[in-house]
Design a protein around this motif. Structure first.
Motif, PDB file in Angstrom:
ATOM      1  N   VAL A  95       0.955  -1.149  -0.070  1.00  8.20           N
ATOM      2  CA  VAL A  95      -0.092   0.047  -0.027  1.00  8.20           C
ATOM      3  C   VAL A  95       0.986   1.187   0.027  1.00  8.20           C
ATOM      4  O   VAL A  95       1.910   1.278   0.860  1.00  8.20           O
ATOM      5  CB  VAL A  95      -0.934   0.125   1.298  1.00  8.20           C
ATOM      6  N   THR A  96       0.744   2.154  -1.082  1.00  4.09           N
ATOM      7  CA  THR A  96       1.267   3.229  -0.891  1.00  4.09           C
ATOM      8  C   THR A  96       0.556   4.397  -1.452  1.00  4.09           C
ATOM      9  O   THR A  96      -0.387   4.541  -2.203  1.00  4.09           O
ATOM     10  CB  THR A  96       2.647   3.191  -2.297  1.00  4.09           C
ATOM     11  N   GLU A  97       0.734   5.474  -0.731  1.00  3.36           N
ATOM     12  CA  GLU A  97      -0.176   6.705  -0.852  1.00  3.36           C
ATOM     13  C   GLU A  97       0.507   7.606  -2.047  1.00  3.36           C
ATOM     14  O   GLU A  97       1.449   7.752  -2.385  1.00  3.36           O
ATOM     15  CB  GLU A  97      -0.027   7.645   0.305  1.00  3.36           C
ATOM     16  N   GLN A  98      -0.362   7.666  -2.973  1.00  4.87           N
ATOM     17  CA  GLN A  98       0.013   8.566  -4.137  1.00  4.87           C
ATOM     18  C   GLN A  98      -0.401   9.959  -3.922  1.00  4.87           C
ATOM     19  O   GLN A  98      -1.529  10.379  -3.332  1.00  4.87           O
ATOM     20  CB  GLN A  98      -0.986   8.030  -5.440  1.00  4.87           C
ATOM     21  N   LYS A  99       0.620  10.751  -4.247  1.00  2.00           N
ATOM     22  CA  LYS A  99       0.822  12.096  -3.781  1.00  2.00           C
ATOM     23  C   LYS A  99       0.974  12.904  -5.236  1.00  2.00           C
ATOM     24  O   LYS A  99       1.399  12.389  -6.375  1.00  2.00           O
ATOM     25  CB  LYS A  99       2.008  12.480  -3.089  1.00  2.00           C
ATOM     26  N   LYS A 100       0.692  14.196  -4.779  1.00  2.00           N
ATOM     27  CA  LYS A 100       1.064  15.180  -5.972  1.00  2.00           C
ATOM     28  C   LYS A 100       2.648  15.103  -6.335  1.00  2.00           C
ATOM     29  O   LYS A 100       3.683  15.091  -5.742  1.00  2.00           O
ATOM     30  CB  LYS A 100       0.868  16.678  -5.790  1.00  2.00           C
ATOM     31  N   GLY A 101       3.067  15.328  -7.874  1.00  2.00           N
ATOM     32  CA  GLY A 101       4.093  15.339  -8.274  1.00  2.00           C
ATOM     33  C   GLY A 101       5.200  16.470  -7.699  1.00  2.00           C
ATOM     34  O   GLY A 101       4.684  17.541  -7.297  1.00  2.00           O
ATOM     35  N   ALA A 102       6.232  16.312  -7.393  1.00  2.00           N
ATOM     36  CA  ALA A 102       7.159  17.477  -6.953  1.00  2.00           C
ATOM     37  C   ALA A 102       7.500  18.516  -7.877  1.00  2.00           C
ATOM     38  O   ALA A 102       7.365  18.410  -8.954  1.00  2.00           O
ATOM     39  CB  ALA A 102       8.527  16.824  -6.563  1.00  2.00           C
ATOM     40  N   TYR A 103       7.275  19.655  -7.455  1.00  2.00           N
ATOM     41  CA  TYR A 103       7.823  20.893  -8.241  1.00  2.00           C
ATOM     42  C   TYR A 103       9.111  20.927  -8.602  1.00  2.00           C
ATOM     43  O   TYR A 103       9.916  20.482  -7.860  1.00  2.00           O
ATOM     44  CB  TYR A 103       7.127  22.159  -7.735  1.00  2.00           C
ATOM     45  N   LYS A 104       9.191  21.595  -9.891  1.00  2.00           N
ATOM     46  CA  LYS A 104      10.617  21.681 -10.129  1.00  2.00           C
ATOM     47  C   LYS A 104      11.059  23.133 -10.469  1.00  2.00           C
ATOM     48  O   LYS A 104       9.879  23.813 -10.996  1.00  2.00           O
ATOM     49  CB  LYS A 104      10.905  20.810 -11.592  1.00  2.00           C
ATOM     50  N   TYR A 105      12.316  23.517 -10.457  1.00  2.00           N
ATOM     51  CA  TYR A 105      12.731  24.877 -10.514  1.00  2.00           C
ATOM     52  C   TYR A 105      13.209  25.042 -12.231  1.00  2.00           C
ATOM     53  O   TYR A 105      13.923  24.075 -12.322  1.00  2.00           O
ATOM     54  CB  TYR A 105      13.789  25.559  -9.768  1.00  2.00           C
TER      55      TYR A 105
END
Length: 651
Positions: free
Chosen positions: A299-309
């Motif tokens: 079981v893994t929580e799906q999260k928003k993608g990391a922001y990039k600079y």
């Protein structure tokens, strides 16, 4: 120097360091859709969803590939996808750089390449054209005539070449094989073709590629896996290779039999996420007796993608590389990270210029290296599992599971014979109804944990393996992790109330007792991804059109179980246990305020006097003490303290 609350923490990248992590550095995922374009796959039939519309199995497969790519643009933009069609007479186009190594009657529609919106839009245009003209796919990818088929060995060889030329070496590579032919090599020479297919498949798997088949089965044409694929596809379960019976279809690996073609996308989404091991460590069964295991998170929580600079370079935008560095303010130079030491930050000693310093007594160690900090946490152990003993399964209580478990599986590549030993241990523990107790350290910067090793037997159904064989690694709590609930009095519902509750629960239960998580996505995450997807494909996003699938369908609930819910509420209201257990309501006092508890004992007053800390007492406490001794208690706090001192000094 790191702050106090961070002095004993190592950097995040070191915290995730794993044992023998060379084979785990597969941050990119590569999927090659290998789709059969035979006459049966292109045969038209009425669409089960839309009226007066025709579809075919090949269209459903291409549509599923398109949907997976659109989803991966958001959740896995660094991944790569390709599409290989076989059993088609379309000629190889040199402009697609397929080369001469692709076998005859195999066509690469999309070479392995990073995901891009133009490539997906090209596939969408093809599917839209099919909706307007059902012959579009047959015209673009004409099938082989007279029921002829490409040898599956040539198909696997073509897949190997496509992935070799386009996929990164460190990526996790998978082939989604979609076909409806259960016996592609019926007739003379089938035995040689089966041997060739199995040999080329072994070459494909040795290159680090996993084949995940999706077999299309219908009522008119059921798919019989024992005719061909059970003897070609490699076993993926815990069966010794010496015990494999080529005529037994039970050795087939995880495969999906699609009884309804509209389920193809749902099954693909389930297999879309690659099975990446969280750790690969040795499992010590006894002194000098070790096997290799891999651990997976179920079981893994799906999260928003990391922001990039991004850096604006005028003509183009490039991703900025983020790097953390430590700088010495006095020398204005970067500090050599291996030479850094860790310690607690305490108050200063001496004048103001010495703030942040401290006096070190002889024999004391105020600072520690990163290796010493890690040894404090790991107790000097290396990542591994160590078997301590066995217990009855009944001794594992429900409240012992306080953290999510991990699933371990044998790693034959690390220690030869791990699969056979792992299987023997699993079968023996299942037979004796035992569980293991192990000492677990899965990461170099983690703390050792005692875990329960619970065996799981393999269970299969008509659609393939549902529960694989292996062990669940359940972290056991320490004594202070579980506390008794502060419940003094409890009550139980009567049988009538239970029956009334069971009636409406049965009406609102999920079908087949299974919860499909893909049917109820996280609304916040789905809303975020929908906006990103619209932006990536240049589409307009309508927030009002977004549907939250997690909202309860109140009308349906009342329609199905409204009367049953009312009957249950009446039964609860009339239950004697519920009425007797309910606390009696008290009328709230109006206009009253709770007075603060300011009384202190005489012993505490005398103790404060002896320590010279009478000023720590409140004015009200001083007044109450003087009042109890018959002394004047008016005036300021300094006057009150002086009277208390005079009284206690005269005693």
């Amino acid at each position: 120097m790191p702050p106090y609350d961070d002095w004993n923490k190592i950097d995040d990248e070191e915290d995730e360091e794993l044992q023998d992590a060379s084979h785990l550095e597969t941050k990119k995922d590569v999927i090659l859709f290998c789709i059969d374009c035979s006459e049966s796959m292109l045969e038209l039939y009425p669409d089960p969803i839309y009226e007066n519309v025709q579809t075919c199995h090949a269209y459903a497969a291409l549509d599923a590939a398109m949907q997976i790519q659109k989803k991966k643009v958001i959740v896995g933009p660094n991944d790569a996808v390709g599409i290989l069609l076989f059993n088609t007479t379309r000629k190889v186009e040199t402009s697609r750089n397929q080369g001469s190594e692709i076998k005859k009657n195999c066509f690469v529609y999309q070479p392995i390449a990073p995901l891009s919106a133009p490539k997906i839009q090209e596939l969408i245009q093809l599917l839209d054209a099919f909706r307007e003209d059902p012959e579009e796919l047959k015209n673009n990818f004409p099938p082989m005539a007279d029921g002829k088929r490409v040898p599956m060995g040539d198909v696997f060889t073509s897949c190997n070449w496509v992935l070799r030329d386009g996929a990164p070496k460190t990526a996790s590579k998978r082939v989604f094989l979609i076909t409806d032919a259960d016996d592609p090599h019926a007739g003379p020479g089938s035995k040689q073709l089966v041997t060739s297919a199995r040999t080329t498949l072994i070459d494909l798997t040795q290159a680090g590629v996993t084949v995940e088949p999706f077999f299309i089965s219908t009522k008119e044409k059921p798919f019989d896996m024992s005719k061909f694929y059970s003897s070609v596809l490699l076993p993926n379960n815990l069966v010794d290779e010496d015990d494999i019976d080529e005529d037994d279809p039970s050795v087939l690996p995880e495969s999906i039999s699609i009884s309804r073609i509209e389920d193809l996308l749902a099954q693909m989404r389930f297999h879309e996420v690659p099975k990446r091991a969280q750790f690969s460590i040795p499992f010590e069964l006894a002194d000098g007796f070790t096997i290799g295991v891999k651990g997976y998170g179920l079981v893994t929580e799906q999260k928003k993608g990391a922001y990039k600079y991004f850096v604006d370079l005028g003509e183009r935008m490039e991703v900025a590389t983020v790097r953390t560095s430590y700088v010495d303010e006095d020398r204005q130079a970067e500090v050599n990270k291996p030479k850094m030491v860790y310690g607690m930050e305490v108050g200063g000693a001496g004048d103001d210029d010495g703030a942040g310093t401290r006096v070190v007594q002889p024999g004391q160690r105020p600072f520690y290296t990163a290796d010493e900090i890690r040894s404090f946490r790991t107790l000097g152990l290396e990542p591994s599992l160590k078997l301590l003993g066995f217990k009855d399964r009944s001794e594992l209580l429900f409240e012992d599971n306080i953290k999510h478990s991990l699933f371990i599986y044998p790693d034959e590549l690390t220690y030869s014979g791990s699969k056979r030993t792992f299987s023997a241990l699993l079968k023996s523990m299942l037979k004796k109804k035992k569980m293991g107790v192990v000492l677990s350290l899965t990461r170099r910067n983690a703390s050792p944990t005692f875990c329960a090793l619970v065996p799981q037997e393999e269970k299969a159904d008509e659609g393939g393996w549902t529960d694989p064989a292996g062990f669940h690694l359940i972290p056991l709590p320490f004594a202070d992790d579980i506390r008794a609930a502060p419940v003094e009095n409890g009550c139980r519902a009567s049988e009538g109330v239970k029956d009334a509750a069971r009636a409406w629960i049965d009406k609102l239960s999920v079908k087949n007792g299974a919860y499909p998580p893909d049917s109820y996505p996280n609304p916040a995450l789905a809303f975020h991804n929908a906006q990103l997807q619209a932006t990536a494909f240049g589409e307009e996003f309508d927030p009002e059109a977004f549907e939250d699938l997690t909202e309860p369908k109140v009308d349906m609930i009342h329609k199905r179980a409204g009367k049953l819910l009312e009957a249950w509420k009446i039964a609860v209201a009339n239950d004697e246990n519920a009425v007797s257990a309910a606390p009696a309501e008290k009328a709230p006092a109006k206009g009253t305020k709770r007075k603060a508890d300011v009384d202190v004992s005489e012993a505490e007053i005398m103790s404060r006097y002896a320590e010279g800390l009478l000023n720590k007492l409140t004015v009200e406490q001083l007044k109450n003490f003087l009042k109890s001794k018959g002394k004047p208690y008016s005036g300021k706090k300094a006057d009150l303290i002086e009277r208390v001192e005079d009284y206690l000094g005269s005693q």
